[in-house]
Write an enzyme that holds these catalytic residues in place. Structure first.
Site, PDB file in Angstrom:
ATOM      1  N   PRO A   2      17.758   2.989   5.927  1.00  0.00           N
ATOM      2  CA  PRO A   2      17.110   3.515   7.135  1.00  0.00           C
ATOM      3  C   PRO A   2      15.632   3.805   6.867  1.00  0.00           C
ATOM      4  O   PRO A   2      15.285   4.425   5.874  1.00  0.00           O
ATOM      5  CB  PRO A   2      17.888   4.808   7.414  1.00  0.00           C
ATOM      6  N   GLU A   3      14.776   3.311   7.742  1.00  0.00           N
ATOM      7  CA  GLU A   3      13.351   3.580   7.646  1.00  0.00           C
ATOM      8  C   GLU A   3      12.974   4.594   8.722  1.00  0.00           C
ATOM      9  O   GLU A   3      13.846   5.122   9.409  1.00  0.00           O
ATOM     10  CB  GLU A   3      12.583   2.262   7.764  1.00  0.00           C
ATOM     11  N   LYS A  62      10.911   9.644   5.780  1.00  0.00           N
ATOM     12  CA  LYS A  62      12.329   9.293   5.868  1.00  0.00           C
ATOM     13  C   LYS A  62      13.239  10.491   5.599  1.00  0.00           C
ATOM     14  O   LYS A  62      14.455  10.334   5.485  1.00  0.00           O
ATOM     15  CB  LYS A  62      12.665   8.175   4.872  1.00  0.00           C
ATOM     16  N   ARG A 268      11.835  -7.189  -4.087  1.00  0.00           N
ATOM     17  CA  ARG A 268      12.309  -7.015  -2.723  1.00  0.00           C
ATOM     18  C   ARG A 268      12.241  -8.351  -1.979  1.00  0.00           C
ATOM     19  O   ARG A 268      11.266  -9.086  -2.099  1.00  0.00           O
ATOM     20  CB  ARG A 268      11.454  -5.979  -1.959  1.00  0.00           C
TER      21      ARG A 268
END
Length: 283
Positions: A2-3, A62, A268
């Protein structure tokens, strides 16, 4: 993971669901979720929250912050963390992988589920949050009033990193993760492997605007449900329908028609258009 937009959607749901409720009992089912090493540390954490009333649920980057009448409970969802609320605790059909339970005095229940056990909770005293986030070296919120262009230009000029990992570090600006960094760099026409210090002022201006606009749009859409994300009300986000490059590898760029590529950058997965985001090119 979750960002910021997804965490904000969770915050909004939790604020509606638990603000004003008083904690009767906290049960920690996996000690490391509160960084506890002994049963006494777990008991101390649980006891420190019993009897507290939630005044509001806030967010920084976050992180979720449950403001109590006598402290702050900080939560970070990390990769897979989720909250589930049940109006009646005694009739709750709990999901698997629940590691913390929060029983309220009105018989309702809030549980924290985390398949990968990466999430963490920490209790702070009121007024300690500024020091807490300073120690985390957390950058400003990606809003026009907090995220100042002059500071962004100055910070980028000092950075030896490529721009993607620099944005992921949370030091330049808070809340961006893999999805929104890819989207912002695409919108600004910047190759993700460009060195931060090599960006020209006009590129930085475009990137600064892209970050503010992208995050604002994603928040309005309730975030992106590209994997298992749901907010505290069990609702999916809708920003995934607006993504331009993330998880669109092999598809045509919506601007130029060239094929979107995916590479590994700073460990990433990274999505970009090799025509619109040329390495070393000044827009």
């Amino acid at each position: 993971m979750p960002e910021l937009p997804e965490v904000e959607a969770v915050r909004q749901g939790l604020d509606r669901l638990v603000t004003g409720r008083t904690i009767e009992q906290i049960q920690v089912l996996w000690p490391r979720i509160v960084d506890a090493r002994t049963p006494e540390e777990v008991s101390g954490f649980e006891a420190s929250l019993a009897g507290s009333t939630i005044q509001k649920v806030s967010r920084r980057g976050k992180y979720l912050l449950f403001y109590l009448d006598d402290g702050i409970l900080v939560s970070h969802l990390r990769m897979e963390g989720k909250f589930h609320f049940f109006p009646q605790a005694n009739s709750a059909d709990l999901p698997a992988h629940v590691h913390l339970k929060c029983y309220f005095t009105d018989q309702s229940l809030l549980v924290y589920q985390d398949v990968r056990k990466f999430g963490r909770f920490e209790r702070l005293e009121l007024g300690q949050e500024a020091e807490f986030f300073a120690n985390k070296k957390l950058g400003p919120e990606p809003t026009a009033d907090c995220f100042l262009l002059s500071d962004f230009i100055e910070s980028l000029a000092k950075s030896q990193q490529m721009i993607k990992p620099a944005l992921l570090s949370q030091r330049l600006v808070a809340g961006l993760g893999n999805i929104y960094v890819d989207e912002c760099l695409y919108q600004a026409g910047i190759h993700p492997a460009t060195r931060a210090k090599d960006l020209r002022n006009n590129q930085i201006i475009q990137l600064h605007q892209a970050i503010i606009e992208t995050i604002q749009s994603a928040v309005k859409a309730g975030g992106s449900s590209v994997r298992s994300y749901r907010n505290a009300l069990g609702e999916a986000g809708h920003y995934q329908d607006q993504l331009k490059v993330y998880q669109r590898q092999g598809q045509a760029c919506l601007r130029c028609g060239h094929e979107i590529q995916k590479i590994k950058l700073a460990q990433r997965g990274t999505h970009f258009c090799p025509h619109c985001q040329r390495l070393g090119e000044v827009n």
